[in-house]
Motif scaffolding. Sequence first.
Motif, PDB file in Angstrom:
ATOM      1  N   HIS A   1       0.843  -1.203   0.000  1.00 52.27           N
ATOM      2  CA  HIS A   1       0.000   0.000   0.000  1.00 52.27           C
ATOM      3  C   HIS A   1       0.880   1.255   0.000  1.00 52.27           C
ATOM      4  N   TYR A   2       1.885   1.272   0.860  1.00 53.12           N
ATOM      5  CA  TYR A   2       2.810   2.411   0.940  1.00 53.12           C
ATOM      6  C   TYR A   2       3.605   2.560  -0.359  1.00 53.12           C
ATOM      7  N   ILE A   3       4.063   1.429  -0.888  1.00 53.84           N
ATOM      8  CA  ILE A   3       4.866   1.461  -2.114  1.00 53.84           C
ATOM      9  C   ILE A   3       4.042   2.027  -3.274  1.00 53.84           C
ATOM     10  N   MET A   4       2.773   1.615  -3.362  1.00 50.12           N
ATOM     11  CA  MET A   4       1.897   2.132  -4.422  1.00 50.12           C
ATOM     12  C   MET A   4       1.710   3.641  -4.280  1.00 50.12           C
ATOM     13  N   ARG A   5       1.520   4.104  -3.053  1.00 50.03           N
ATOM     14  CA  ARG A   5       1.363   5.549  -2.831  1.00 50.03           C
ATOM     15  C   ARG A   5       2.623   6.305  -3.250  1.00 50.03           C
ATOM     16  N   ASN A   6       3.784   5.744  -2.954  1.00 51.43           N
ATOM     17  CA  ASN A   6       5.045   6.394  -3.309  1.00 51.43           C
ATOM     18  C   ASN A   6       5.205   6.546  -4.820  1.00 51.43           C
ATOM     19  N   TYR A   7       4.706   5.568  -5.580  1.00 54.27           N
ATOM     20  CA  TYR A   7       4.772   5.676  -7.037  1.00 54.27           C
ATOM     21  C   TYR A   7       4.026   6.916  -7.516  1.00 54.27           C
ATOM     22  N   LEU A   8       2.901   7.244  -6.878  1.00 52.90           N
ATOM     23  CA  LEU A   8       2.142   8.432  -7.270  1.00 52.90           C
ATOM     24  C   LEU A   8       2.917   9.704  -6.926  1.00 52.90           C
ATOM     25  N   TYR A   9       3.597   9.709  -5.799  1.00 48.72           N
ATOM     26  CA  TYR A   9       4.430  10.855  -5.428  1.00 48.72           C
ATOM     27  C   TYR A   9       5.463  11.134  -6.528  1.00 48.72           C
ATOM     28  N   ILE A  10       6.073  10.075  -7.026  1.00 48.87           N
ATOM     29  CA  ILE A  10       7.072  10.220  -8.088  1.00 48.87           C
ATOM     30  C   ILE A  10       6.406  10.653  -9.392  1.00 48.87           C
ATOM     31  N   ALA A  11       5.285  10.004  -9.743  1.00 44.29           N
ATOM     32  CA  ALA A  11       4.580  10.300 -10.998  1.00 44.29           C
ATOM     33  C   ALA A  11       4.104  11.748 -11.053  1.00 44.29           C
ATOM     34  N   LEU A  12       3.759  12.325  -9.891  1.00 46.78           N
ATOM     35  CA  LEU A  12       3.241  13.689  -9.841  1.00 46.78           C
ATOM     36  C   LEU A  12       4.345  14.731  -9.664  1.00 46.78           C
ATOM     37  N   GLY A  13       5.602  14.289  -9.758  1.00 46.15           N
ATOM     38  CA  GLY A  13       6.714  15.244  -9.773  1.00 46.15           C
ATOM     39  C   GLY A  13       7.213  15.660  -8.405  1.00 46.15           C
ATOM     40  N   TYR A  14       7.126  14.779  -7.398  1.00 48.73           N
ATOM     41  CA  TYR A  14       7.649  15.025  -6.049  1.00 48.73           C
ATOM     42  C   TYR A  14       7.098  16.320  -5.440  1.00 48.73           C
TER      43      TYR A  14
END
Length: 200
Positions: free
Chosen positions: A82-95
């Motif tokens: 769950h945390y790993i999936m959320r982190n992917y969005l952080y990266i995808a949205l440009g930190y």
Amino acid sequence: MRKLQRQEAILLSLKKFDYLTRWQIQQIHNLKSDRNAQRIMKEMEEYVHVLKEGENIYYLNAKGRETVSSEKVRKKTTTVEHYIMRNYLYIALGYPFEWKNEVEIISIKQKDKLRCRPDALIQKGSDYTVIEVDNMQKMNENQNKIDKYRQLILRGAFGLVSPKFVWITRTDYRKKELLKACEGLKVEVYLLSDFKGKGR
């Protein structure tokens, strides 16, 4: 000195995001090559625990927590993905600098209190982006949460501008169901497969 600064920055990221894959650390901290990222994380093994789930997943151990004043103890758990999936969005949205994990949104109307806790929230001025992870929960749970968001919008909990919703899910079927449930809202849905396998 530079090495210590980099290590501290990585430990602070682990404090903020709880669990990070080697690839995610590599992206967030611009560690260039896979080999370089692996070397850096090897040098930091006294500060972190490692889960081997295809790719190494890191989280703070006692010494790491002490170094960055983190009181939150993380362990090996079934919710890591769950945390790993959320982190992917952080990266995808440009930190995004404004990214905050699990901020509760509350609307009080007379004696009626309505609350919802997104997986993360980005607020830039009057613009909100709500981050949601669809990992293992039932679709009707997602539907109930979306219904709450609709009520919060009507109550003005997000101000005058309706928020944007960004989801990450596992399958095309679930993506279609989420898009249908969010009809009329500003929404974007990513698939885990858009990211899974990177760095593995």
